[in-house]
Design a protein around this motif. Sequence first.
Motif, PDB file in Angstrom:
ATOM      1  N   PHE A  56       0.786  -1.217   0.178  1.00  0.00           N
ATOM      2  CA  PHE A  56      -0.104   0.071  -0.046  1.00  0.00           C
ATOM      3  C   PHE A  56       0.929   1.255  -0.078  1.00  0.00           C
ATOM      4  O   PHE A  56       0.736   2.002  -0.743  1.00  0.00           O
ATOM      5  N   ASP A  78      -8.285  13.243  -4.276  1.00  0.00           N
ATOM      6  CA  ASP A  78      -9.175  13.066  -3.038  1.00  0.00           C
ATOM      7  C   ASP A  78      -9.196  11.441  -2.670  1.00  0.00           C
ATOM      8  O   ASP A  78      -8.358  10.716  -3.315  1.00  0.00           O
ATOM      9  N   PHE A  79      -9.857  11.268  -1.946  1.00  0.00           N
ATOM     10  CA  PHE A  79      -9.925  10.228  -1.244  1.00  0.00           C
ATOM     11  C   PHE A  79     -10.308   8.859  -1.806  1.00  0.00           C
ATOM     12  O   PHE A  79     -10.225   7.965  -1.492  1.00  0.00           O
ATOM     13  N   THR A  80     -11.002   9.248  -3.206  1.00  0.00           N
ATOM     14  CA  THR A  80     -11.458   8.143  -3.961  1.00  0.00           C
ATOM     15  C   THR A  80     -10.234   7.573  -4.768  1.00  0.00           C
ATOM     16  O   THR A  80     -10.134   6.388  -5.033  1.00  0.00           O
ATOM     17  N   ASP A  81      -9.107   8.360  -4.898  1.00  0.00           N
ATOM     18  CA  ASP A  81      -7.889   8.002  -5.428  1.00  0.00           C
ATOM     19  C   ASP A  81      -7.226   6.966  -4.206  1.00  0.00           C
ATOM     20  O   ASP A  81      -6.546   5.925  -4.596  1.00  0.00           O
ATOM     21  N   LEU A  82      -7.230   7.327  -3.128  1.00  0.00           N
ATOM     22  CA  LEU A  82      -6.748   6.562  -2.019  1.00  0.00           C
ATOM     23  C   LEU A  82      -7.714   5.114  -2.010  1.00  0.00           C
ATOM     24  O   LEU A  82      -6.915   4.247  -1.788  1.00  0.00           O
ATOM     25  N   ASN A  83      -9.023   5.007  -2.096  1.00  0.00           N
ATOM     26  CA  ASN A  83      -9.771   4.007  -1.856  1.00  0.00           C
ATOM     27  C   ASN A  83      -9.445   3.075  -3.109  1.00  0.00           C
ATOM     28  O   ASN A  83      -9.543   1.784  -2.907  1.00  0.00           O
ATOM     29  N   LYS A  84      -9.037   3.615  -4.084  1.00  0.00           N
ATOM     30  CA  LYS A  84      -8.533   2.639  -5.440  1.00  0.00           C
ATOM     31  C   LYS A  84      -7.339   2.025  -5.005  1.00  0.00           C
ATOM     32  O   LYS A  84      -7.090   0.876  -5.259  1.00  0.00           O
ATOM     33  N   LEU A 140      -6.590   0.768  -2.080  1.00  0.00           N
ATOM     34  CA  LEU A 140      -7.002  -0.244  -1.144  1.00  0.00           C
ATOM     35  C   LEU A 140      -7.933  -1.293  -1.688  1.00  0.00           C
ATOM     36  O   LEU A 140      -7.825  -2.509  -1.007  1.00  0.00           O
ATOM     37  N   ASN A 141      -8.100  -1.256  -3.032  1.00  0.00           N
ATOM     38  CA  ASN A 141      -9.090  -2.428  -3.395  1.00  0.00           C
ATOM     39  C   ASN A 141      -8.264  -3.093  -4.568  1.00  0.00           C
ATOM     40  O   ASN A 141      -7.276  -3.021  -4.977  1.00  0.00           O
TER      41      ASN A 141
END
Length: 71
Positions: free
Chosen positions: A4, A62-68, A70-71
């Motif tokens: 990560f 933004d945190f959608t970039d971070l979420n990507k 994690l998946n």
Amino acid sequence: MQSFYIELGKLIKEKRLEKKLSQNELAYRCMLHEHCIYKIENAKSEIKISTLIKIFKQLSLDFTDLNKLLN
């Protein structure tokens, strides 16, 4: 978890270069030490959420970039 931090570092470096910012300039804008940016980009250090927020704001992430990551 180390993977990560590697992917996060790559994302930050990629976006920093897209914006034509040096590590020094990004660090200055985030009120961080230049070495901090180096360590994050090279997965040499864990990152505080407050630091992550500062960097993301400066790089228009933004945190959608971070979420990507994690998946």
